[in-house]
Design an enzyme around this catalytic site. Structure first.
Site, PDB file in Angstrom:
ATOM      1  N   ASP A  14       0.818  -1.224   0.000  1.00 12.91           N
ATOM      2  CA  ASP A  14       0.000   0.000   0.000  1.00 12.91           C
ATOM      3  C   ASP A  14       0.847   1.267   0.000  1.00 12.91           C
ATOM      4  OD1 ASP A  14      -2.226  -1.575   0.056  1.00 12.91           O
ATOM      5  OD2 ASP A  14      -2.684  -1.230   2.183  1.00 12.91           O
ATOM      6  N   ARG A  94       0.505   5.305  17.029  1.00 13.67           N
ATOM      7  CA  ARG A  94       0.101   6.315  16.042  1.00 13.67           C
ATOM      8  C   ARG A  94       0.496   7.743  16.410  1.00 13.67           C
ATOM      9  NH1 ARG A  94       0.679   2.017  13.453  1.00 13.67           N
ATOM     10  NH2 ARG A  94      -0.886   1.426  11.943  1.00 13.67           N
ATOM     11  N   ASP A 123      -6.919   4.347  12.683  1.00 16.72           N
ATOM     12  CA  ASP A 123      -5.567   4.885  12.567  1.00 16.72           C
ATOM     13  C   ASP A 123      -5.524   6.263  11.897  1.00 16.72           C
ATOM     14  OD1 ASP A 123      -4.344   2.780  13.893  1.00 16.72           O
ATOM     15  OD2 ASP A 123      -4.222   1.563  12.076  1.00 16.72           O
ATOM     16  N   SER A 174      -4.399  -8.330   7.110  1.00 16.31           N
ATOM     17  CA  SER A 174      -3.751  -7.039   7.335  1.00 16.31           C
ATOM     18  C   SER A 174      -3.161  -7.067   8.745  1.00 16.31           C
ATOM     19  CB  SER A 174      -4.786  -5.927   7.192  1.00 16.31           C
ATOM     20  OG  SER A 174      -4.292  -4.752   7.780  1.00 16.31           O
TER      21      SER A 174
HETATM   22  N1  ARG Z   1      -8.255  -2.497  15.665  1.00 16.82           N
HETATM   23  C1  ARG Z   1      -6.944  -2.136  16.076  1.00 16.82           C
HETATM   24  C2  ARG Z   1      -6.901  -0.681  16.425  1.00 16.82           C
HETATM   25  O1  ARG Z   1      -7.757   0.042  16.025  1.00 16.82           O
HETATM   26  C3  ARG Z   1      -5.901  -2.538  15.089  1.00 16.82           C
HETATM   27  C4  ARG Z   1      -5.695  -1.670  13.908  1.00 16.82           C
HETATM   28  C5  ARG Z   1      -4.716  -2.258  12.972  1.00 16.82           C
HETATM   29  N2  ARG Z   1      -4.219  -1.309  12.059  1.00 16.82           N
HETATM   30  C6  ARG Z   1      -3.676  -1.644  10.880  1.00 16.82           C
HETATM   31  N3  ARG Z   1      -3.214  -0.675  10.153  1.00 16.82           N
HETATM   32  N4  ARG Z   1      -3.610  -2.888  10.449  1.00 16.82           N
HETATM   33  O2  ARG Z   1      -6.042  -0.229  17.105  1.00 16.82           O
END
Ligand code: ARG
Length: 403
Positions: A14, A94, A123, A174
């Protein structure tokens, strides 16, 4: 004038497509930034890939120690578990990523920062709220929200632009990883009624394949954070890494969670957080030894709110820092040792001690020579139940009168 954009680059498909796309669509010069937050990837190869795809400059930042001390340690003190289960591992990284992107953008005189988060997740919110709080003058670009590329279109774009397509591109998952945990989404995991296939797990063994002998560990805490494992003082990063592998080996730390995303979607999430699972359980136990019950009840509310703030991207909100002020004060006495037992996927706290322990054997013992004055209990009970008694008496009168 050519635009300069700072891109959060993971090395995956990506963000590699994004790197080319920004150069083409925005006619921009792109500077890439990759943070090492303990995701166990080859940072050097990621940097080389960025440069081969046209990044004018690449920053590879080892942020493991900073991540552990400034983000994970506060989460430990706050027993952070979103909705009671998720140790907010991705969420914690993040704001740090946002901070570094902004730092590089300021240093390089860039116009914007960019990230590869989709418009359906948490995110995007976490990165953007943090970046905008730090530097409102810097634009944020989120191409994945606009470009509407299917997976096939993305692969086609990659092939046309000389972007290496990973061999496991048809792996439907993912994944996001850092020191504090690993998250897995997509594919069959999107069916919450189906047990996750074994292939989604990498940091933990299934309980049935765990060693037949239990393993005992002793964790020493100082002011609410772990500082030693089995008597050996360790840096935050080494201690967490050691616990990830020890607990993972015993099948501890698998989490299967129905989660409420900030954007309203319910999603099924799989996590592997061996160190987080052990440390938070041990830490919570130690708190119950040293804090008064009033502190414990109040702190549970504070901890819950802290986790929600961090999960929902509000790391930079003053309320998070206000809560930290309370937590830091309460944690000053959270010092001591906790002994845990790992066995076939299970984790049990089996012992705890502290110089600040409020436990008093002379009071607690059922032996006859206890110092606890039982004669005070009668008066205490009289007053403790006073209003309950009155309310029930009234209820009975009402029932008799038929009202
Ligand atoms: N659901 C989790 C969160 O919101 C995991 C997010 C995973 N992010 C990713 N870019 N694969 O913190």
């Amino acid at each position: 004038m050519t635009k300069k954009i700072v891109l959060a680059y993971s090395g995956g498909l990506d963000t590699s497509v994004l790197l080319k796309w920004l150069q083409q669509k925005y006619e921009a010069e792109v500077i890439t930034v990759t943070l090492d937050v303990g995701q166990r990837e080859d940072l050097k190869a990621i940097g080389e890939k960025a440069e081969s795809l046209g990044a004018i400059k690449h920053y590879s930042i080892d942020a493991k120690d900073e991540f552990a001390r400034k983000y994970v340690f506060p989460a430990i003190k706050a027993n952070a578990l979103y909705e009671g289960k998720y140790p907010v591992s991705t969420a914690l990284s993040r704001p740090l990523i946002a901070e570094k992107l902004v730092e590089v953008a300021e240093k390089e005189g860039a116009d914007a920062i960019a990230h590869g988060c989709t418009g359906k997740g948490n995110d995007q919110v976490r990165i953007e709220v943090s970046a905008r709080a730090l530097a409102p003058e810097i634009d944020v670009i989120a191409p994945v929200r606009e470009w509407n590329m299917t997976r096939d279109a993305e692969i086609k774009f990659a092939e046309e632009n000389g972007i290496p397509v990973p061999v496991d591109v048809d792996k439907p998952y993912s994944v996001d990883q850092n020191l504090w945990g690993r998250s897995v989404e997509c594919g069959v995991l999107e069916h919450p009624d189906v047990e996750p296939p074994e292939e989604v797990y990498e940091w933990t063994v299934p309980p049935e394949k765990a060693p037949d002998k239990p393993e005992y560990l002793t964790i020493r805490f100082e002011e609410g954070v772990p500082i030693a494992l089995n008597g050996e003082e360790m840096s935050p990063v080494s201690l967490i890494e050691a616990l990830n592998s020890l607990a993972g080996k015993h099948g501890v730390g698998r989490i299967d969670h129905m989660e409420d995303r900030l954007v309203g979607i319910k999603s099924r999430e799989i996590y592997e957080c061996p160190a987080a699972t052990v440390i938070i359980e041990a830490h919570r136990d130690l708190e119950k030894l040293v804090l008064t019950r009033h502190e414990v009840y109040f702190k549970q509310q504070v901890d819950g709110l802290w986790s929600i703030l961090v999960y929902t991207g509000l790391w930079m909100d003053p309320l998070r820092m206000d809560l930290d002020a309370f937590i830091d004060e309460a944690e000053r006495r959270v010092c001591g040792e906790v002994r845990v037992k790992l066995y076939k996927g299970a984790l049990h706290v089996v012992g705890r001690s502290s110089p600040f322990s409020l436990y008093d054997l002379d009071l607690a013992t059922y032996d006859i020579e206890s110092t606890f004055d039982q004669s005070s209990s009668a008066g205490f009970i009289e007053l403790w139940g006073l209003q309950t008694r009155i309310a029930n008496a009234l209820k009975r009168i009402g029932e008799k009168a038929g009202v």
